[in-house]
Write an enzyme that holds these catalytic residues in place. Sequence first.
Site, PDB file in Angstrom:
ATOM      1  N   HIS A   1     -11.802   3.922  -8.775  1.00  0.00           N
ATOM      2  CA  HIS A   1     -10.361   4.156  -8.641  1.00  0.00           C
ATOM      3  C   HIS A   1      -9.604   3.422  -9.746  1.00  0.00           C
ATOM      4  O   HIS A   1      -8.648   3.961 -10.323  1.00  0.00           O
ATOM      5  CB  HIS A   1      -9.908   3.684  -7.262  1.00  0.00           C
ATOM      6  CG  HIS A   1      -8.527   4.119  -6.895  1.00  0.00           C
ATOM      7  ND1 HIS A   1      -8.046   5.380  -7.137  1.00  0.00           N
ATOM      8  CD2 HIS A   1      -7.498   3.447  -6.289  1.00  0.00           C
ATOM      9  CE1 HIS A   1      -6.801   5.486  -6.704  1.00  0.00           C
ATOM     10  NE2 HIS A   1      -6.454   4.316  -6.190  1.00  0.00           N
TER      11      HIS A   1
ATOM     12  N   HIS B   1     -19.310 -10.878 -16.475  1.00  0.00           N
ATOM     13  CA  HIS B   1     -17.955 -10.558 -16.938  1.00  0.00           C
ATOM     14  C   HIS B   1     -17.532 -11.514 -18.053  1.00  0.00           C
ATOM     15  O   HIS B   1     -16.878 -11.103 -19.025  1.00  0.00           O
ATOM     16  CB  HIS B   1     -16.986 -10.638 -15.760  1.00  0.00           C
ATOM     17  CG  HIS B   1     -15.601 -10.158 -16.082  1.00  0.00           C
ATOM     18  ND1 HIS B   1     -15.340  -8.972 -16.719  1.00  0.00           N
ATOM     19  CD2 HIS B   1     -14.382 -10.723 -15.850  1.00  0.00           C
ATOM     20  CE1 HIS B   1     -14.041  -8.811 -16.865  1.00  0.00           C
ATOM     21  NE2 HIS B   1     -13.436  -9.863 -16.355  1.00  0.00           N
TER      22      HIS B   1
ATOM     23  N   HIS C   1       2.586   1.680  -3.391  1.00  0.00           N
ATOM     24  CA  HIS C   1       1.597   2.146  -4.364  1.00  0.00           C
ATOM     25  C   HIS C   1       1.339   3.635  -4.196  1.00  0.00           C
ATOM     26  O   HIS C   1       1.280   4.388  -5.176  1.00  0.00           O
ATOM     27  CB  HIS C   1       0.301   1.351  -4.179  1.00  0.00           C
ATOM     28  CG  HIS C   1      -0.783   1.726  -5.123  1.00  0.00           C
ATOM     29  ND1 HIS C   1      -2.096   1.869  -4.736  1.00  0.00           N
ATOM     30  CD2 HIS C   1      -0.774   2.024  -6.448  1.00  0.00           C
ATOM     31  CE1 HIS C   1      -2.834   2.211  -5.771  1.00  0.00           C
ATOM     32  NE2 HIS C   1      -2.055   2.324  -6.814  1.00  0.00           N
TER      33      HIS C   1
ATOM     34  N   HIS D   1      -3.269  -9.965 -16.008  1.00  0.00           N
ATOM     35  CA  HIS D   1      -4.590  -9.746 -16.606  1.00  0.00           C
ATOM     36  C   HIS D   1      -4.957  -8.260 -16.547  1.00  0.00           C
ATOM     37  O   HIS D   1      -5.540  -7.720 -17.490  1.00  0.00           O
ATOM     38  CB  HIS D   1      -5.631 -10.585 -15.864  1.00  0.00           C
ATOM     39  CG  HIS D   1      -6.951 -10.677 -16.560  1.00  0.00           C
ATOM     40  ND1 HIS D   1      -7.088 -10.980 -17.892  1.00  0.00           N
ATOM     41  CD2 HIS D   1      -8.229 -10.497 -16.104  1.00  0.00           C
ATOM     42  CE1 HIS D   1      -8.359 -10.994 -18.235  1.00  0.00           C
ATOM     43  NE2 HIS D   1      -9.078 -10.681 -17.163  1.00  0.00           N
TER      44      HIS D   1
ATOM     45  N   GLU E   1       0.829  -1.204   0.000  1.00  0.00           N
ATOM     46  CA  GLU E   1       0.000   0.000   0.000  1.00  0.00           C
ATOM     47  C   GLU E   1       0.865   1.256   0.000  1.00  0.00           C
ATOM     48  O   GLU E   1       0.595   2.216  -0.737  1.00  0.00           O
ATOM     49  CB  GLU E   1      -0.938  -0.012   1.207  1.00  0.00           C
ATOM     50  CG  GLU E   1      -1.772   1.243   1.381  1.00  0.00           C
ATOM     51  CD  GLU E   1      -2.783   1.467   0.276  1.00  0.00           C
ATOM     52  OE1 GLU E   1      -3.393   2.549   0.252  1.00  0.00           O
ATOM     53  OE2 GLU E   1      -2.969   0.571  -0.568  1.00  0.00           O
TER      54      GLU E   1
END
Length: 324
Positions: free
Chosen positions: A137, A244, A79, A297, A76
Amino acid sequence: MSSQHIHKYCVLVALMLAFVVIVLGAYTRLVDAGLGCPDWPGCYGHLVMPATPEEIQAANEKFEAIPFDVTKAVPEVVHRFVAGTLGLLVLTIVVISWRSRKALLIPMALLVLVIFQAALGAWTVTLKLWPQVVTAHLIGGFSVLAVLFMYALKENYISNRPIKMKPSYITTIFSGVLLCQIILGGWTSANYAALACPDFPLCHGELVPEMNFKEGFNVFQDIGPNYLGGDLSSEARIAVQVTHRLGALLVLIFGVWLILILPRGPRLHFSIFLFVQIALGILNVVLHLPLYIAVLHNLGAALLMLSTLQIYLASREPPPQNSS
């Protein structure tokens, strides 16, 4: 070094950093480190994170519901710092553009987008992983990447030759389908529905399993003390996952249609990005979401988006006029 060269390097470095931020964001989410720092902009009340035993004890007393875990805090914090660096780089681009008397529309739009993205990052933490904010986000990160890429193309920092193809409207259709699929991917991940169907192409051995679309796509759901691990029923997660998958099928169908009308050059890289992305999605299911494939992905979605964007813009570029 001229201001033009500095501007070019800033834009290209920002573009690369935007990729890194997307990958780090995906990694942070996939290792359940979204609440690795339960406060913002600090981490357990520190600029970086608590380090000494005394600091860790004080942090745990202050945040009893989410005890300090260095394996969660590090992703975190990394990032946040990389995203912050990207924000400073975008601000630098604005300043250089202003001082060089370049057009400010795109740089200012980028700055506003980055500021809003930072706000979404803060809300992701303060609203305890509310899936609507987590999805927004993710889309914000992709938007920053897309605008930076378009800006690099506009400034000719990345070459993009005009493309002639008929019918040209297929690029618009595919772009819309891909955008919806990226949003669906974000919603799937934010609701921890990636493994709602552990088999492929069926779901729990059924072609049409029991699903709850009303709950699965309810944007007003409660999240409890936090949304770590998700709160949807099995039937709701299955509805999200199946949707999806249907979106991926549409991406494949319209993507193949686009491949058939593309010239050889762009056809090659677009085909690679499309089929690798579809394969990664399938592998996520059959291999039960290995971390490296799940991260790839996300990266694959970004690359496919940029490839599509480049084709879309190139197909609308007027061909160069032959000089007499």
